[in-house]
Design a protein around this motif. Structure first.
Motif, PDB file in Angstrom:
ATOM      1  N   HIS A  66     -24.268  17.429  42.995  1.00  0.00           N
ATOM      2  CA  HIS A  66     -23.969  17.907  44.349  1.00  0.00           C
ATOM      3  C   HIS A  66     -22.477  17.874  44.660  1.00  0.00           C
ATOM      4  O   HIS A  66     -22.086  18.007  45.829  1.00  0.00           O
ATOM      5  N   ALA A  67     -21.639  17.709  43.664  1.00  0.00           N
ATOM      6  CA  ALA A  67     -20.197  17.534  43.901  1.00  0.00           C
ATOM      7  C   ALA A  67     -19.617  18.635  44.778  1.00  0.00           C
ATOM      8  O   ALA A  67     -18.784  18.372  45.659  1.00  0.00           O
ATOM      9  N   HIS A  68     -20.050  19.867  44.583  1.00  0.00           N
ATOM     10  CA  HIS A  68     -19.467  20.984  45.329  1.00  0.00           C
ATOM     11  C   HIS A  68     -20.409  21.530  46.399  1.00  0.00           C
ATOM     12  O   HIS A  68     -20.232  22.654  46.873  1.00  0.00           O
ATOM     13  N   ARG A  69     -21.384  20.725  46.767  1.00  0.00           N
ATOM     14  CA  ARG A  69     -22.215  21.060  47.925  1.00  0.00           C
ATOM     15  C   ARG A  69     -21.456  20.658  49.185  1.00  0.00           C
ATOM     16  O   ARG A  69     -20.794  19.609  49.226  1.00  0.00           O
ATOM     17  N   THR A  70     -21.571  21.457  50.237  1.00  0.00           N
ATOM     18  CA  THR A  70     -20.930  21.118  51.504  1.00  0.00           C
ATOM     19  C   THR A  70     -21.544  19.849  52.066  1.00  0.00           C
ATOM     20  O   THR A  70     -22.755  19.776  52.279  1.00  0.00           O
ATOM     21  N   ALA A  71     -20.707  18.858  52.278  1.00  0.00           N
ATOM     22  CA  ALA A  71     -21.159  17.604  52.876  1.00  0.00           C
ATOM     23  C   ALA A  71     -21.066  17.671  54.397  1.00  0.00           C
ATOM     24  O   ALA A  71     -22.003  17.300  55.108  1.00  0.00           O
ATOM     25  N   LEU A  72     -19.925  18.168  54.896  1.00  0.00           N
ATOM     26  CA  LEU A  72     -19.674  18.240  56.329  1.00  0.00           C
ATOM     27  C   LEU A  72     -19.150  19.634  56.660  1.00  0.00           C
ATOM     28  O   LEU A  72     -18.183  20.103  56.045  1.00  0.00           O
ATOM     29  N   ARG A  73     -19.789  20.292  57.608  1.00  0.00           N
ATOM     30  CA  ARG A  73     -19.322  21.587  58.091  1.00  0.00           C
ATOM     31  C   ARG A  73     -18.852  21.412  59.527  1.00  0.00           C
ATOM     32  O   ARG A  73     -19.648  21.106  60.427  1.00  0.00           O
ATOM     33  N   ALA A  87     -17.058  16.376  46.631  1.00  0.00           N
ATOM     34  CA  ALA A  87     -15.916  16.045  45.778  1.00  0.00           C
ATOM     35  C   ALA A  87     -14.646  15.901  46.608  1.00  0.00           C
ATOM     36  O   ALA A  87     -13.851  14.962  46.413  1.00  0.00           O
ATOM     37  N   GLU A  88     -14.438  16.826  47.551  1.00  0.00           N
ATOM     38  CA  GLU A  88     -13.257  16.739  48.402  1.00  0.00           C
ATOM     39  C   GLU A  88     -13.321  15.529  49.316  1.00  0.00           C
ATOM     40  O   GLU A  88     -12.313  14.851  49.559  1.00  0.00           O
ATOM     41  N   LEU A  89     -14.522  15.239  49.831  1.00  0.00           N
ATOM     42  CA  LEU A  89     -14.680  14.075  50.704  1.00  0.00           C
ATOM     43  C   LEU A  89     -14.373  12.788  49.946  1.00  0.00           C
ATOM     44  O   LEU A  89     -13.769  11.861  50.496  1.00  0.00           O
ATOM     45  N   LYS A  90     -14.763  12.726  48.698  1.00  0.00           N
ATOM     46  CA  LYS A  90     -14.424  11.552  47.873  1.00  0.00           C
ATOM     47  C   LYS A  90     -12.915  11.415  47.727  1.00  0.00           C
ATOM     48  O   LYS A  90     -12.339  10.332  47.903  1.00  0.00           O
ATOM     49  N   SER A  91     -12.250  12.523  47.431  1.00  0.00           N
ATOM     50  CA  SER A  91     -10.798  12.484  47.265  1.00  0.00           C
ATOM     51  C   SER A  91     -10.103  12.045  48.546  1.00  0.00           C
ATOM     52  O   SER A  91      -9.187  11.206  48.526  1.00  0.00           O
ATOM     53  N   LEU A  92     -10.524  12.595  49.672  1.00  0.00           N
ATOM     54  CA  LEU A  92      -9.912  12.250  50.954  1.00  0.00           C
ATOM     55  C   LEU A  92     -10.143  10.793  51.322  1.00  0.00           C
ATOM     56  O   LEU A  92      -9.228  10.099  51.791  1.00  0.00           O
ATOM     57  N   THR A  93     -11.365  10.324  51.130  1.00  0.00           N
ATOM     58  CA  THR A  93     -11.657   8.930  51.492  1.00  0.00           C
ATOM     59  C   THR A  93     -11.001   7.956  50.520  1.00  0.00           C
ATOM     60  O   THR A  93     -10.610   6.856  50.918  1.00  0.00           O
ATOM     61  N   ASP A  94     -10.860   8.343  49.251  1.00  0.00           N
ATOM     62  CA  ASP A  94     -10.094   7.515  48.312  1.00  0.00           C
ATOM     63  C   ASP A  94      -8.652   7.357  48.808  1.00  0.00           C
ATOM     64  O   ASP A  94      -8.089   6.255  48.817  1.00  0.00           O
ATOM     65  N   ARG A  95      -8.055   8.481  49.205  1.00  0.00           N
ATOM     66  CA  ARG A  95      -6.670   8.437  49.669  1.00  0.00           C
ATOM     67  C   ARG A  95      -6.523   7.569  50.921  1.00  0.00           C
ATOM     68  O   ARG A  95      -5.551   6.806  51.046  1.00  0.00           O
ATOM     69  N   PHE A  96      -7.487   7.694  51.848  1.00  0.00           N
ATOM     70  CA  PHE A  96      -7.352   6.894  53.064  1.00  0.00           C
ATOM     71  C   PHE A  96      -7.499   5.407  52.743  1.00  0.00           C
ATOM     72  O   PHE A  96      -6.777   4.570  53.302  1.00  0.00           O
TER      73      PHE A  96
END
Length: 592
Positions: A66-73, A87-96
């Motif tokens: 599900h890495a490229h499934r939309t998590a939040l719209r 995948a993007e949400l993981k990257s963003l939350t890792d950075r925060f």
């Protein structure tokens, strides 16, 4: 479609009524075989002893199919739509998480978030959880003083907010919040150059390392601090731990019936516990797409969202349902939502008319459920395969044992086995999202329990079929538009006005928001009641508390009814306002 009831007052269901097979098809069998260790095993994938809400909600999917499934719209206040996949949400939350570490924020430090439903709020909540911080989302409609009170009780070290909210609600109060070391501002451009003493969210995110942080939290580590108001004193900070994620996952499956391909919309703001547990955590755990609407309520916009976003599972509040009902069925019929298969509601008891309105206008009945800030997740629910008794909370979910008890004058509790007998709703301890304390109020916490029973403070009854029915609150907390409002907090704000000698606050029934706050005020010598002063007091309260908490009505009285010990008798104020029996007045000052 669900058939018309076979007998008055009950909506009967069968397998033909369910577009997809329900997770909780056999309530009795599932309850009998259920265990929380089984749920923990299903969510396994982290090292032994490690459990983290954000890792399970985000990373588990970002590293899988599900890495490229939309998590939040995110639906902007206008027409803009932006998607964030896992995948993007993981990257963003890792950075925060890494940004917090770079600021010297440690595990267990408190991170408060005060913002509208914008992407950065969700990143901050999940990233802080991933880092091991304790997170408190605050409702953005709160006024400056309620915010400062919660920041100080919680000992917030970091506040994530917008520049606009900071200038309106934090800047002038910041000196009164000594624990607050860093304020991170969300916005366009370099906010910290415009607002001294703050940090810029976008800049921090750009400079933060991209590598995954090391996650060290365990099941019993504190994760969330949710505030709930009581009838007296300051708000209570209910402590929840990372193990609560097991309840979020199980209730997402059984109470909300989330399936892999669902599009889910929880309308609650993350500043309310529902908006955190079911607007952020539960749908992410199940890998479904969540709709987040940044705009305020608008009936036609909501119907358009249901249609255009092809929402299949919708979780909302009775206030919103009543406002949709008020808008009329003609508006709803301009739109079509054939994908909508399940509608649930929480926040206050849902009247039977609203359940049937859903059936007639939306094509689906509204399924009520019950839980509290203290329970951390849904405890009692009307589930998709269950016959509905409109007006009932439903039945306890798997892993939850609910009882009706009485507290005799001699002490202790007695379990009530007789059907349709009113008493206090109690839950046997053991579910993972049970709160683990009131921050700094250990004695108050202990009073919530009798042996292995959590005493909810809500009055209810259980019928012969095992359905639970809400009767009323055992205290004075006001429930307005899904928000719990403590009368003492409102009274204290009113008494700050130089004209006010004393104030008493009650909840007055309202057909749209459940209850509105009404205040009764007695004035100091030299002040006379008039319309100008009434408006001045209403404005004063709104400035201090925010529109969501401030009273909508004020009445002037020469004196307020008090007990001999000096406590204002809110119960008596309410009885007189509504023309109800006054009951025992033996403790009334000057009474018999």
């Amino acid at each position: 479609m669900i058939r018309l009831p076979m007998r008055p007052g009950v909506i009967h269901k069968s397998a033909r009524d369910l577009p997809v097979p329900a997770h909780l098809a056999d309530w009795a069998a599932t309850c009998a075989s259920f265990s929380w260790p089984q749920v923990r095993g299903e969510l396994a994938g982290t090292e032994a002893g490690v459990l983290n809400i954000a890792q399970l909600a985000v990373d588990r999917h970002a590293q899988g199919p599900h890495a490229h499934r939309t998590a939040l719209r995110f639906l902007g206040a206008g027409a803009a739509v932006s998607d964030v996949d896992f995948a993007e949400l993981k990257s963003l939350t890792d950075r925060f998480a890494n940004a917090l570490a770079a600021l010297g924020v440690g595990a267990g430090d408190r991170v408060f978030v005060l913002a509208g439903r914008v992407p950065a709020l969700y990143v901050a909540v999940l990233g802080a959880l991933k880092h091991g911080s304790v997170v408190t989302p605050l409702f953005s409609a709160f006024g400056p003083e309620p915010i400062a009170t919660r920041v100080n009780i919680g000992g917030a070290r970091v506040l994530v907010t917008t520049e606009a909210l900071y200038r309106r609600k934090i800047e002038k109060m910041r000196a009164s919040m000594p624990s607050l070391q860093q304020v991170i501002l969300i916005g366009e451009g370099d906010a910290e150059t415009r607002v001294p003493g703050t940090l810029d969210y976008a800049k921090l995110m750009r400079e933060a390392p991209a590598q995954p942080p090391v996650i060290r939290t365990g099941p019993a580590d504190m994760a969330l601090l949710h505030f709930t108001s009581g009838t007296t004193g300051t708000p209570k900070g209910a402590i929840h731990v990372h193990e609560a994620v097991l309840t979020h996952f199980a209730t997402g499956r059984y109470a909300l019936d989330l399936h892999d391909d669902d599009v889910f919309w929880c309308t609650a703001d993350p500043g309310w516990v529902t908006g955190t547990s079911y607007g952020i955590v539960a749908p992410l755990l199940h890998g479904v797409t969540s709709i987040v609407d940044e705009a305020e309520f608008d009936a036609e916009r909501w119907y358009r969202i249901l249609q255009e976003q092809r929402v299949s599972v919708w979780y909302t509040a009775p206030t919103a349902i009543r406002m949709l009902m008020k808008a009329g069925p003609e508006l709803a019929r301009k739109y079509s939502f054939p994908q909508l298969r399940f509608v649930a509601s929480v926040g206050e008891p849902l009247n039977p008319e609203a359940v049937w309105w859903g059936q007639e206008v939306l094509g689906r009945p509204i399924h009520d459920n019950w839980w509290q800030t203290e329970t951390g997740g849904i405890m009692i629910a009307n589930t998709p395969a269950m016959d509905i008794k409109p007006g009932s909370m439903g039945k306890p979910l798997p892993g939850v044992q609910a009882l009706i008890v009485r507290r005799p004058e001699g002490g202790g509790v007695q379990v009530v086995d007789t059907p349709d007998t009113e008493g206090e709703l109690a839950l046997r301890v053991g579910w993972p999202s049970m709160f683990r304390g009131y921050l700094g109020q250990e004695e108050r916490y202990r009073k919530c329990f009798a042996g292995d029973l959590y005493l909810t403070g809500d009055l209810a009854k259980r019928d012969a079929d095992g359905y639970f029915w809400f009767v009323g609150r055992a205290d004075d907390v006001i429930k307005s538009a899904g928000h719990l409002i403590g009368p003492f907090e409102v009274e204290s704000a009113l008494m700050e006005h130089p004209a006010v000698a004393e104030a008493g606050v009650i909840g007055k029934p309202d057909p749209v928001v459940g209850e509105v706050v009404k205040a009764f005020v007695s004035l100091k010598k030299g002040f006379e009641p008039n319309e100008a002063l009434n408006l001045e007091l209403l404005g004063h309260a709104r400035k201090r508390l925010g529109a969501a908490v401030a009273p909508k009505e004020i009445a002037f009285l020469p004196t307020l009814p008090r007990t001999r010990s000096g406590k204002i008798m809110r119960r008596l104020l309410k009885a007189r306002e509504l023309g109800l029996p006054e009951g025992d007045t033996s403790t009334l000052e000057g009474g018999a």
